[in-house]
Design a protein around this motif. Structure first.
Motif, PDB file in Angstrom:
ATOM      1  N   TYR A   1      -5.802   0.338  -1.067  1.00  0.00           N
ATOM      2  CA  TYR A   1      -4.866  -0.309  -1.987  1.00  0.00           C
ATOM      3  C   TYR A   1      -5.034   0.177  -3.429  1.00  0.00           C
ATOM      4  CZ  TYR A   1      -4.558  -3.583   1.948  1.00  0.00           C
ATOM      5  OH  TYR A   1      -4.397  -4.152   3.194  1.00  0.00           O
TER       6      TYR A   1
ATOM      7  N   GLN B   1      -1.471   1.165  -7.047  1.00  0.00           N
ATOM      8  CA  GLN B   1      -0.566   0.039  -7.234  1.00  0.00           C
ATOM      9  C   GLN B   1       0.582   0.442  -8.164  1.00  0.00           C
ATOM     10  OE1 GLN B   1      -0.973  -3.073  -5.647  1.00  0.00           O
ATOM     11  NE2 GLN B   1      -2.522  -1.906  -4.522  1.00  0.00           N
TER      12      GLN B   1
ATOM     13  N   ALA C   1       0.857  -1.184   0.000  1.00  0.00           N
ATOM     14  CA  ALA C   1       0.000   0.000   0.000  1.00  0.00           C
ATOM     15  C   ALA C   1       0.895   1.237   0.000  1.00  0.00           C
ATOM     16  CB  ALA C   1      -0.909  -0.002   1.219  1.00  0.00           C
TER      17      ALA C   1
END
Length: 286
Positions: free
Chosen positions: A274, A277, A199
């Motif tokens: 999250y 990415q 994260a």
């Protein structure tokens, strides 16, 4: 604007929770996006749980999140004194008192229930500085800033000027409080494990602690089974002079995980933690 928030939270907290529960029940029945995000986050964080258990926790968590929205509306429409009266218990208050004897420190928090409720409680007790992401509407932004500030509290926007002000005041012995569990802007963080998954994580707290040599105290707002609110203070193992920069974000996330695990459903799991990415890793929310 304050009148609008008063209209959105006309009842005492516990009555407001009943209304919030009715709204969240309708939301859960419709199975809308926030429930899906909550389910995904909890599934990622606790892969060993059965799907039925994840669904149960997700529904309970979203119910508490709707209550936290009411807490924020309530917070923006009431005086700080009244907010403090809604805190039934303070766990480890002696830690806070000990830290207040020092020449400045950092309070690390997270989006457990209403972060504004926690900040306003602190601002009613002692002088504290905070930082916030500005709203898109200048009118709303100015209102929120006014509501968060008083004779003891001052807040700055999350930009270069705001961070510089925090560093200056912290160096001079002030107390700085901030939530550090959301995705920072590009270039303002680094990737670290958060419940076993990468994260993008802020490095602001570690940077401030390292540059000023100040200690970090954790604080979280929680509820019990009777919907009473409490604030828990806890010491951390964060010594950024010894940890090393490569482990800053990871150590920070570890402390946040410990606060979340105190009571899972109090955390605002509906946030896309999250979403940012790197490389070819897939966005779990798509």
């Amino acid at each position: 604007m304050r009148f609008l928030f008063l209209c959105l939270s006309p009842f005492p907290l516990k009555v407001g929770y009943v209304i919030s529960d009715l709204i969240s029940s309708i939301y859960l029945f419709l199975n809308l996006n926030l429930l899906k995000i909550t389910f995904i986050n909890i599934s990622l964080a606790f892969p060993d749980l059965e799907k039925s258990e994840v669904q149960k926790i997700a529904k309970m968590s979203l119910k508490e999140s709707f209550r936290s929205y009411y807490e924020t509306f309530y917070c923006f429409s009431r005086p700080n004194r009244l907010l403090s009266e809604n805190i039934l218990k303070i766990e480890n208050n002696f830690l806070l008192n000990n830290y207040l004897k020092s020449n400045g420190f950092i309070i690390l928090s997270l989006h457990n229930r209403s972060i504004d409720f926690l900040f306003n409680f602190l601002a009613h007790k002692f002088s504290v500085l905070g930082i916030f992401k500005p709203a898109k509407s200048k009118f709303v932004n100015n209102f929120i800033k006014r509501r968060r500030e008083n004779d003891l509290a001052k807040v700055f926007e999350t930009n270069y000027k705001g961070v510089r002000e925090l560093f200056k005041h912290l160096s001079e012995g002030s107390v700085v409080a901030m939530a550090a569990d959301q995705v920072p802007a590009d270039g303002k963080g680094e990737y670290a494990q958060f419940f076993g998954h990468e994260a993008y994580t802020t490095t602001l707290v570690p940077s401030l602690a390292l540059k000023t040599g100040k200690d970090v105290l954790c604080a979280s707002l929680n509820s019990n089974d009777f919907t009473d609110l409490s604030i828990t203070f806890s010491e951390t193992s964060l010594n950024f002079n010894k940890i090393g920069k490569s482990n800053f974000a990871q150590s920070l996330n570890h402390e946040i995980e410990k606060m979340i695990c105190k009571k899972l459903i109090d955390y605002n799991w509906e946030y896309k933690r999250y979403k940012k990415q790197r490389g070819i890793q897939r966005d779990p929310y798509k």
